[in-house]
Design an enzyme around this catalytic site. Structure first.
Site, PDB file in Angstrom:
ATOM      1  N   GLY A   1      51.327 114.676 147.623  1.00  0.00           N
ATOM      2  CA  GLY A   1      52.486 114.119 146.911  1.00  0.00           C
ATOM      3  C   GLY A   1      52.832 114.925 145.678  1.00  0.00           C
TER       4      GLY A   1
ATOM      5  N   GLN B   1      57.406 112.416 141.630  1.00  0.00           N
ATOM      6  CA  GLN B   1      57.452 112.272 140.166  1.00  0.00           C
ATOM      7  C   GLN B   1      56.080 112.503 139.531  1.00  0.00           C
TER       8      GLN B   1
ATOM      9  N   ASP C   1      50.554 116.883 156.015  1.00  0.00           N
ATOM     10  CA  ASP C   1      51.217 115.584 156.035  1.00  0.00           C
ATOM     11  C   ASP C   1      50.131 114.522 156.181  1.00  0.00           C
ATOM     12  N   LEU C   2      50.324 113.400 155.512  1.00  0.00           N
ATOM     13  CA  LEU C   2      49.301 112.349 155.584  1.00  0.00           C
ATOM     14  C   LEU C   2      49.218 111.731 156.980  1.00  0.00           C
TER      15      LEU C   2
ATOM     16  N   GLN D   1      55.081 106.899 151.261  1.00  0.00           N
ATOM     17  CA  GLN D   1      56.438 106.355 151.359  1.00  0.00           C
ATOM     18  C   GLN D   1      56.408 105.273 150.301  1.00  0.00           C
TER      19      GLN D   1
ATOM     20  N   SER E   1      48.522 100.368 143.415  1.00  0.00           N
ATOM     21  CA  SER E   1      49.772  99.947 142.782  1.00  0.00           C
ATOM     22  C   SER E   1      49.740  98.490 142.336  1.00  0.00           C
TER      23      SER E   1
ATOM     24  N   GLU F   1      52.031  96.590 142.783  1.00  0.00           N
ATOM     25  CA  GLU F   1      52.673  95.819 143.859  1.00  0.00           C
ATOM     26  C   GLU F   1      51.627  95.026 144.655  1.00  0.00           C
TER      27      GLU F   1
ATOM     28  N   TYR G   1      54.915  97.829 152.101  1.00  0.00           N
ATOM     29  CA  TYR G   1      54.359  98.848 151.197  1.00  0.00           C
ATOM     30  C   TYR G   1      53.111  98.304 150.501  1.00  0.00           C
TER      31      TYR G   1
ATOM     32  N   LYS H   1      49.212  99.432 150.643  1.00  0.00           N
ATOM     33  CA  LYS H   1      48.459  99.884 149.455  1.00  0.00           C
ATOM     34  C   LYS H   1      47.166  99.089 149.290  1.00  0.00           C
TER      35      LYS H   1
ATOM     36  N   HIS I   1      55.940 103.159 136.507  1.00  0.00           N
ATOM     37  CA  HIS I   1      56.106 104.196 135.484  1.00  0.00           C
ATOM     38  C   HIS I   1      57.254 105.099 135.895  1.00  0.00           C
TER      39      HIS I   1
ATOM     40  N   ARG J   1      62.176 110.423 137.884  1.00  0.00           N
ATOM     41  CA  ARG J   1      62.044 109.305 138.806  1.00  0.00           C
ATOM     42  C   ARG J   1      63.060 109.449 139.945  1.00  0.00           C
TER      43      ARG J   1
HETATM   44  P1  NAP Z   1      57.348 109.589 144.758  1.00  0.00           P
HETATM   45  O1  NAP Z   1      58.133 110.231 143.665  1.00  0.00           O
HETATM   46  O2  NAP Z   1      58.042 108.785 145.800  1.00  0.00           O
HETATM   47  O3  NAP Z   1      56.539 110.781 145.482  1.00  0.00           O
HETATM   48  C1  NAP Z   1      55.863 110.560 146.700  1.00  0.00           C
HETATM   49  C2  NAP Z   1      55.269 111.860 147.160  1.00  0.00           C
HETATM   50  O4  NAP Z   1      54.642 111.624 148.429  1.00  0.00           O
HETATM   51  C3  NAP Z   1      56.303 112.986 147.393  1.00  0.00           C
HETATM   52  O5  NAP Z   1      55.705 114.206 147.059  1.00  0.00           O
HETATM   53  C4  NAP Z   1      56.527 112.904 148.896  1.00  0.00           C
HETATM   54  O6  NAP Z   1      56.988 114.110 149.454  1.00  0.00           O
HETATM   55  C5  NAP Z   1      55.105 112.617 149.349  1.00  0.00           C
HETATM   56  N1  NAP Z   1      55.053 112.087 150.713  1.00  0.00           N
HETATM   57  C6  NAP Z   1      55.836 111.155 151.286  1.00  0.00           C
HETATM   58  N2  NAP Z   1      55.484 110.981 152.572  1.00  0.00           N
HETATM   59  C7  NAP Z   1      54.458 111.821 152.811  1.00  0.00           C
HETATM   60  C8  NAP Z   1      53.685 112.130 153.960  1.00  0.00           C
HETATM   61  N3  NAP Z   1      53.909 111.554 155.142  1.00  0.00           N
HETATM   62  N4  NAP Z   1      52.700 113.057 153.843  1.00  0.00           N
HETATM   63  C9  NAP Z   1      52.474 113.679 152.656  1.00  0.00           C
HETATM   64  N5  NAP Z   1      53.192 113.445 151.548  1.00  0.00           N
HETATM   65  C10 NAP Z   1      54.165 112.517 151.623  1.00  0.00           C
HETATM   66  O7  NAP Z   1      56.198 108.668 144.164  1.00  0.00           O
HETATM   67  P2  NAP Z   1      55.587 108.647 142.669  1.00  0.00           P
HETATM   68  O8  NAP Z   1      56.403 107.722 141.852  1.00  0.00           O
HETATM   69  O9  NAP Z   1      55.317 110.027 142.233  1.00  0.00           O
HETATM   70  O10 NAP Z   1      54.211 107.894 142.930  1.00  0.00           O
HETATM   71  C11 NAP Z   1      53.014 108.603 143.263  1.00  0.00           C
HETATM   72  C12 NAP Z   1      52.055 107.656 143.975  1.00  0.00           C
HETATM   73  O11 NAP Z   1      51.757 106.551 143.136  1.00  0.00           O
HETATM   74  C13 NAP Z   1      52.579 107.052 145.270  1.00  0.00           C
HETATM   75  O12 NAP Z   1      51.492 106.888 146.134  1.00  0.00           O
HETATM   76  C14 NAP Z   1      53.118 105.696 144.850  1.00  0.00           C
HETATM   77  O13 NAP Z   1      53.108 104.807 145.946  1.00  0.00           O
HETATM   78  C15 NAP Z   1      52.107 105.319 143.779  1.00  0.00           C
HETATM   79  N6  NAP Z   1      52.575 104.450 142.703  1.00  0.00           N
HETATM   80  C16 NAP Z   1      53.714 104.738 142.018  1.00  0.00           C
HETATM   81  C17 NAP Z   1      54.089 103.938 140.952  1.00  0.00           C
HETATM   82  C18 NAP Z   1      55.327 104.246 140.141  1.00  0.00           C
HETATM   83  O14 NAP Z   1      55.766 103.350 139.399  1.00  0.00           O
HETATM   84  N7  NAP Z   1      55.868 105.445 140.199  1.00  0.00           N
HETATM   85  C19 NAP Z   1      53.286 102.857 140.576  1.00  0.00           C
HETATM   86  C20 NAP Z   1      52.120 102.605 141.294  1.00  0.00           C
HETATM   87  C21 NAP Z   1      51.759 103.426 142.347  1.00  0.00           C
HETATM   88  P3  NAP Z   1      58.565 114.496 149.474  1.00  0.00           P
HETATM   89  O15 NAP Z   1      58.872 114.991 148.087  1.00  0.00           O
HETATM   90  O16 NAP Z   1      58.643 115.543 150.509  1.00  0.00           O
HETATM   91  O17 NAP Z   1      59.305 113.240 149.804  1.00  0.00           O
HETATM   92  O1  F7E Z   2      62.411  97.876 141.710  1.00  0.00           O
HETATM   93  C1  F7E Z   2      64.828  95.146 141.295  1.00  0.00           C
HETATM   94  C2  F7E Z   2      63.888  95.093 142.489  1.00  0.00           C
HETATM   95  O2  F7E Z   2      62.527  99.801 143.273  1.00  0.00           O
HETATM   96  C3  F7E Z   2      62.080  97.187 140.515  1.00  0.00           C
HETATM   97  C4  F7E Z   2      57.545 101.858 143.155  1.00  0.00           C
HETATM   98  O3  F7E Z   2      57.264 103.006 142.379  1.00  0.00           O
HETATM   99  O4  F7E Z   2      56.805 100.413 141.394  1.00  0.00           O
HETATM  100  C5  F7E Z   2      57.901 100.714 142.231  1.00  0.00           C
HETATM  101  O5  F7E Z   2      58.264  99.586 143.021  1.00  0.00           O
HETATM  102  C6  F7E Z   2      62.744  95.823 140.497  1.00  0.00           C
HETATM  103  C7  F7E Z   2      62.540  95.005 141.786  1.00  0.00           C
HETATM  104  O6  F7E Z   2      60.443  99.418 141.850  1.00  0.00           O
HETATM  105  C8  F7E Z   2      67.818  96.888 142.391  1.00  0.00           C
HETATM  106  O7  F7E Z   2      64.194  93.981 143.322  1.00  0.00           O
HETATM  107  C9  F7E Z   2      67.349  95.047 141.336  1.00  0.00           C
HETATM  108  O8  F7E Z   2      62.259  93.695 141.450  1.00  0.00           O
HETATM  109  O9  F7E Z   2      62.469 100.237 140.784  1.00  0.00           O
HETATM  110  P1  F7E Z   2      62.023  99.416 141.924  1.00  0.00           P
HETATM  111  P2  F7E Z   2      59.326  98.498 142.530  1.00  0.00           P
HETATM  112  O10 F7E Z   2      59.814  97.791 143.734  1.00  0.00           O
HETATM  113  O11 F7E Z   2      58.747  97.658 141.445  1.00  0.00           O
HETATM  114  C10 F7E Z   2      55.597 100.025 142.079  1.00  0.00           C
HETATM  115  C11 F7E Z   2      54.540  99.778 141.058  1.00  0.00           C
HETATM  116  C12 F7E Z   2      55.224 100.968 143.155  1.00  0.00           C
HETATM  117  O12 F7E Z   2      54.046 101.118 143.466  1.00  0.00           O
HETATM  118  C13 F7E Z   2      56.313 101.522 143.993  1.00  0.00           C
HETATM  119  O13 F7E Z   2      55.874 102.691 144.647  1.00  0.00           O
HETATM  120  O14 F7E Z   2      64.159  96.011 140.390  1.00  0.00           O
HETATM  121  N1  F7E Z   2      66.164  95.667 141.606  1.00  0.00           N
HETATM  122  N2  F7E Z   2      68.367  95.769 141.815  1.00  0.00           N
HETATM  123  C14 F7E Z   2      66.425  96.822 142.252  1.00  0.00           C
HETATM  124  N3  F7E Z   2      65.605  97.790 142.697  1.00  0.00           N
HETATM  125  C15 F7E Z   2      66.173  98.873 143.304  1.00  0.00           C
HETATM  126  N4  F7E Z   2      65.367  99.875 143.756  1.00  0.00           N
HETATM  127  N5  F7E Z   2      67.524  98.974 143.495  1.00  0.00           N
HETATM  128  C16 F7E Z   2      68.397  98.004 143.041  1.00  0.00           C
HETATM  129  O15 F7E Z   2      69.611  98.108 143.219  1.00  0.00           O
END
Ligand code: NAP
Ligand code: F7E
Length: 352
Positions: A9, A13, A64-65, A89, A135, A137, A158, A162, A188, A193
C-alpha cells in the site's frame, strides 16, 4: 547497515507519509505496487529516483495482496527487517458494493502475507517485525470512548474483514512467536487523502466552489462523529510500535470527536463560504449500516510509545482547505487558458 522496510500500500496516503518518514530515518524502503492501467504513483513520485541512478533508497516491486506467490517472492527478494501491511480496499461504502473483493484483499490478503512471513522467518529469514493496519471501524457500534479493551462490533464488509485480519495477526503472534503489532488507527486525513473520503471530498469542493468551478456538494449522513487526526502524525506511531521490546496492539487517536456537519461548516468557513448555500443531502451516500460515533482513547500509546498527535483538528482542516484552494486555482487557470479540465474521478466519487 541500513534497516530494510517493506510497505504494502505504498502508493496510498499512509504509504507515502511512512515512506518519507522511514527514508528520513535512513531506511532502505521497498514498496509493493499493483499494476494499474494509469500511473498510480502520484503520492510518491517526489521521493522516487530512477533506479539506474546510484543512491536510490526506494525500490518498487510488483505484487498484489490477492496473489500469495507474488507476496512470497517480494518477501524473499527484499528480506526485510520490518513489514508494514497498509494495502487494502479501504473505502467503507465501496465495501458494500464489492464485499468479496474487500474480504479477499483485506482479510485473506493479510493471511497470505502472514503465511509468507511465517515461512520466511522459519527458513532463516531473521527476526522480522510486522505492522498490521487495523482500524477504528472494527469498533463500529461499540459506544465511545473506544480503547484496546473495547469489544469489536463491525458494521461493514470492510470492518468485518479488518477484524479478521486483526485476529489473524494476534493469532500469528501467539502461535509462532512472531513480532506483530496491530495499530488500531482512527480516521486520519491530509491533503493526500483519497478524494472520495468525506474530509477530502469536502475540502476539494470548497476549493472548486470558491473558484466558481462548481456550486453544489452532495453528501450523506452529516450526524456521524469521527475522531480525525493528521496522517503524518499517525505513521510515526506505526514505526514506534515496531521499536518496542515486545509486540502489542495500540489505539492511535486524538481523543477528540467532531460531527461531519461541524467539519463541513469549518471547511467552508475557512474559505469564507456559507455551507448551507451549497451542501445538499443525497441518500446515495448513506450506508446500509452506519458507524455513528468514534472517539478513541489513546492513553496506552501516549504512556508506552510516548506518542501524541501534533496537528490539531482546526490546523488539519485549514491545511487541507489551503491545499485544495491552490489546486482549484490551478484548475481555473488551465480552464481560462482554454485547456479542457474535469473534476478528477467524477464517476468514482459519484458512488462514495
Ligand atoms: P489508501 O489511501 O486507500 O491506500 C490503500 C493502498 O492499498 C494503496 O496503495 C492501494 O493501491 C493499495 N491496495 C489496494 N488494493 C490492493 C491490493 N489488492 N493489493 C495490494 N495493494 C492494494 O489507504 P490509507 O488511508 O493510506 O490507509 C492505509 C491502511 O490503513 C489501509 O489498510 C486502511 O484500510 C487502513 N486504515 C486507514 C485509516 C485512515 O483513516 N486513513 C484508518 C484506519 C486504518 P493503489 O494506489 O494502486 O490503489
Ligand atoms: O466517512 C460520512 C460517512 O468515508 C466518514 C477509511 O479510511 O476511516 C475511513 O472510513 C463519515 C461516515 O471514512 C459522505 O457516512 C457523509 O460516517 O471519510 P469516510 P470512514 O467510513 O470513517 C476508517 C478509520 C478506515 O479504516 C477506512 O479505511 O462521513 N459521510 N457524507 C460521507 N462519507 C463519504 N465518504 N462521502 C460522503 O458523501
Amino acid at each position: 547497515m541500513a534497516k530494510r522496510a517493506l510497505i504494502t500500500g505504498i502508493t496510498g496516503q499512509d504509504g507515502a507519509y511512512l515512506t518519507e518518514f522511514l527514508l528520513g530515518k535512513g531506511y532502505e524502503v521497498h514498496g509493493m505496487l499493483r499494476r494499474a492501467s494509469l500511473f498510480n504513483t502520484d503520492r510518491i513520485d517526489h521521493i522516487y529516483h530512477d533506479p539506474h541512478v546510484s543512491g536510490s533508497n526506494l525500490t518498487l516491486h510488483y505484487g498484489d495482496l490477492s496473489d500469495g506467490t507474488a507476496l512470497r517472492r517480494v518477501i524473499e527478494t527484499v528480506d526485510p527487517d520490518e513489514v508494514y501491511n497498509l494495502g487494502a480496499q479501504s473505502h467503507v461504502k465501496v465495501s458494500f458494493d464489492v464485499p468479496e473483493y474487500t474480504a479477499d484483499v483485506v482479510a485473506l490478503g493479510t493471511l497470505r502475507l502472514l503465511e509468507a512471513l511465517r515461512d520466511h522467518v522459519a527458513h532463516g529469514g531473521g527476526a522480522v517485525r510486522y505492522y498490521q493496519a487495523s482500524s477504528s471501524e472494527m469498533f463500529g457500534a461499540a459506544p465511545p470512548p473506544q480503547s484496546e479493551r473495547t469489544p469489536f462490533h463491525p458494521r461493514s464488509p470492510y470492518a468485518v474483514s479488518k477484524v479478521a485480519a486483526h485476529w489473524y495477526a494476534v493469532n500469528y503472534r501467539e502461535a509462532y512467536g512472531l513480532f506483530i503489532c496491530n495499530g488500531i488507527l482512527f480516521n486520519h486525513e491530509s491533503p493526500r487523502r483519497g478524494e472520495t473520503f468525506v474530509t477530502r471530498k469536502v475540502t476539494r469542493a470548497v476549493g472548486r466552489i470558491k473558484e466558481g468551478l462548481q456550486d453544489k456538494l452532495f453528501l450523506g449522513n452529516l450526524d456521524a462523529k469521527r475522531d480525525w487526526g493528521f496522517a503524518g502524525d499517525y505513521v510515526e506511531a506505526m514505526w514506534a510500535m515496531l521499536q518496542q521490546e515486545k509486540p502489542d496492539d495500540y489505539v492511535i487517536a486524538t481523543g477528540e470527536a467532531h460531527s461531519v456537519r461541524e467539519m463541513v461548516e469549518m471547511s467552508f468557513a475557512e474559505a469564507g463560504l456559507d455551507w448551507t448555500k451549497h451542501v445538499q443531502l443525497d441518500p446515495r451516500y448513506l450506508r446500509p449500516t452506519e458507524v455513528d460515533f468514534l472517539q478513541g482513547d489513546p492513553t496506552k500509546a501516549r504512556e508506552r510509545l510516548g506518542w501524541s498527535p501534533r496537528m490539531s483538528f482546526a490546523e488539519l482542516i485549514s491545511t487541507m482547505v489551503a491545499h485544495d484552494l491552490d489546486l482549484a486555482q490551478q484548475e481555473r487557470t488551465l480552464k481560462q487558458a482554454g485547456f479542457k479540465t474535469s473534476a478528477r474521478g467524477a464517476a468514482a466519487s459519484d458512488k462514495s
